[in-house]
Design a protein around this motif. Structure first.
Motif, PDB file in Angstrom:
ATOM      1  N   ALA A 100       0.816  -1.222   0.000  1.00  0.00           N
ATOM      2  CA  ALA A 100       0.000   0.000   0.000  1.00  0.00           C
ATOM      3  C   ALA A 100       0.849   1.271   0.000  1.00  0.00           C
ATOM      4  O   ALA A 100       0.518   2.254  -0.670  1.00  0.00           O
ATOM      5  N   GLY A 101       1.950   1.265   0.734  1.00  0.00           N
ATOM      6  CA  GLY A 101       2.793   2.453   0.817  1.00  0.00           C
ATOM      7  C   GLY A 101       3.613   2.704  -0.426  1.00  0.00           C
ATOM      8  O   GLY A 101       4.208   3.776  -0.583  1.00  0.00           O
ATOM      9  N   LYS A 102       3.656   1.729  -1.328  1.00  0.00           N
ATOM     10  CA  LYS A 102       4.464   1.853  -2.545  1.00  0.00           C
ATOM     11  C   LYS A 102       3.620   2.152  -3.772  1.00  0.00           C
ATOM     12  O   LYS A 102       4.170   2.319  -4.862  1.00  0.00           O
ATOM     13  N   VAL A 103       2.307   2.213  -3.594  1.00  0.00           N
ATOM     14  CA  VAL A 103       1.400   2.368  -4.725  1.00  0.00           C
ATOM     15  C   VAL A 103       0.426   3.514  -4.454  1.00  0.00           C
ATOM     16  O   VAL A 103      -0.293   3.507  -3.454  1.00  0.00           O
ATOM     17  N   LYS A 104       0.404   4.490  -5.347  1.00  0.00           N
ATOM     18  CA  LYS A 104      -0.542   5.597  -5.219  1.00  0.00           C
ATOM     19  C   LYS A 104      -1.901   5.246  -5.820  1.00  0.00           C
ATOM     20  O   LYS A 104      -2.932   5.716  -5.353  1.00  0.00           O
ATOM     21  N   ALA A 105      -1.898   4.435  -6.858  1.00  0.00           N
ATOM     22  CA  ALA A 105      -3.143   4.044  -7.523  1.00  0.00           C
ATOM     23  C   ALA A 105      -3.944   3.093  -6.635  1.00  0.00           C
ATOM     24  O   ALA A 105      -3.402   2.479  -5.713  1.00  0.00           O
ATOM     25  N   PRO A 106      -5.243   2.946  -6.899  1.00  0.00           N
ATOM     26  CA  PRO A 106      -6.039   1.955  -6.174  1.00  0.00           C
ATOM     27  C   PRO A 106      -5.473   0.555  -6.367  1.00  0.00           C
ATOM     28  O   PRO A 106      -4.851   0.255  -7.390  1.00  0.00           O
ATOM     29  N   LEU A 107      -5.692  -0.298  -5.384  1.00  0.00           N
ATOM     30  CA  LEU A 107      -5.227  -1.675  -5.455  1.00  0.00           C
ATOM     31  C   LEU A 107      -6.354  -2.604  -5.886  1.00  0.00           C
ATOM     32  O   LEU A 107      -7.511  -2.395  -5.528  1.00  0.00           O
ATOM     33  N   TRP A 108      -5.995  -3.610  -6.663  1.00  0.00           N
ATOM     34  CA  TRP A 108      -6.879  -4.729  -6.980  1.00  0.00           C
ATOM     35  C   TRP A 108      -6.188  -5.993  -6.506  1.00  0.00           C
ATOM     36  O   TRP A 108      -4.958  -6.040  -6.416  1.00  0.00           O
ATOM     37  N   ALA A 109      -6.977  -7.010  -6.194  1.00  0.00           N
ATOM     38  CA  ALA A 109      -6.425  -8.255  -5.667  1.00  0.00           C
ATOM     39  C   ALA A 109      -6.880  -9.448  -6.482  1.00  0.00           C
ATOM     40  O   ALA A 109      -8.068  -9.573  -6.804  1.00  0.00           O
ATOM     41  N   MET A 110      -5.926 -10.337  -6.824  1.00  0.00           N
ATOM     42  CA  MET A 110      -6.254 -11.622  -7.421  1.00  0.00           C
ATOM     43  C   MET A 110      -6.607 -12.589  -6.298  1.00  0.00           C
ATOM     44  O   MET A 110      -5.827 -12.782  -5.364  1.00  0.00           O
ATOM     45  N   LEU A 111      -7.774 -13.207  -6.388  1.00  0.00           N
ATOM     46  CA  LEU A 111      -8.179 -14.232  -5.429  1.00  0.00           C
ATOM     47  C   LEU A 111      -8.089 -15.572  -6.155  1.00  0.00           C
ATOM     48  O   LEU A 111      -8.964 -15.918  -6.951  1.00  0.00           O
TER      49      LEU A 111
END
Length: 281
Positions: free
Chosen positions: A107-118
């Motif tokens: 989270a601290g390395k990414v400014k864009a929103p995060l998506w997750a592979m499940l």
């Protein structure tokens, strides 16, 4: 609904021609893949190609999602550094997310929103905490990897995967996050693709990940409200509004009761249709 995600097409980040062609495809979103679709010896070059391409190419209204290599690999830090703050990236997709802690780690390395592979058993079991992560915007089912981990056999009805798929849909809906179904491998089997898209749509998925442009038309059609559905939704809303003006809480349309929840569902369907029309490519 800010934008539709009916069709989410994987494109290998190492294929320059494919990156250019993607701006002409009728995909709602593109996953530029640095992970599975790129061989180890090509990963650094693919990162450079994609970083340049996302800066130079106009992809219109299509959502631009970059799937980075997984945590613990030798390429992860470089991928996050290249795309975590890249102006051409709408979201960063992290593979094999097992818990919310995996999202915290990036989270601290990414400014864009995060998506997750499940795509793991742990990820599905922890889908609730993953979906609740404040930086998470979307979830993608990795059905091939999930089936492999479960030791599940292939079935057209995907019965062995239903527990995992359903759990993840519940988690996404509980937290108001986008969730996209896994891929259909037989890209020349249009009937099979349509059946699986319809199954995913009926389960509550927002759309489907795709491996070939030939799959776009079917996914876009199945995950969009039909003209008949939109017309019915408008009649339901009108009938319910009229009933409320008469001091009644229930209306009847085509012999079926329409209550507040049905009117709300109808309104959501119309909003989806309007979003699709607004982001048409």
């Amino acid at each position: 609904m800010a934008r539709p995600y009916r069709s989410v097409l994987y494109i290998p980040a190492s294929r320059e021609r494919a990156l250019e062609k993607a701006r002409e495809l009728a995909a709602d979103a593109i996953i530029f893949d640095l992970e599975d679709a790129v061989s180890p010896e090509e990963k650094v070059r693919a990162r450079e190609v994609l970083a340049s391409g996302l800066g130079d190419t106009d992809y219109g209204p299509r959502a631009r999602i970059v799937r980075v290599n997984g945590l613990g690999t030798e390429w992860a830090e470089g991928d996050l550094a290249a795309f975590g703050g890249h102006p051409g990236v709408d979201a960063v997709l992290l593979p094999k997310v097992n818990s919310a802690a995996d999202l915290d780690a990036v989270a601290g390395k990414v400014k864009a929103p995060l998506w997750a592979m499940l795509e793991t058993a742990k990820g599905c079991l922890n889908a609730g905490e993953i979906a609740a992560h404040p930086r998470l915007e979307g979830m993608v089912m990795g059905t091939n990897d999930l089936a492999k981990e479960l030791g599940a056999r292939f079935r057209a009805d995907r019965l062995p995967l239903m527990a995992g798929l359903g759990t993840c849909v519940l988690a996404a809906r509980a937290e108001g996050k986008v969730i996209v179904d896994g891929v259909f491998n037989a890209f020349k089997d249009e009937a099979g693709l349509r059946a699986e898209c319809e199954q995913g749509r009926d389960m509550g998925f927002d759309g489907k990940t795709l491996i070939h442009p030939a799959q776009l038309e079917v996914a876009n059609a199945v995950f969009a409200p039909s003209e008949e559905e939109v017309a019915l939704a408008r009649r339901q809303i009108a009938a319910y509004s009229e009933a409320r003006m008469r001091g009644q809480g229930v209306a009847v349309v085509d012999g079926k009761i329409v209550e507040n929840l049905h009117a709300a569902t109808a309104q959501a369907l119309i909003r989806k249709a309007e979003a699709i029309a607004a982001f048409a490519v």
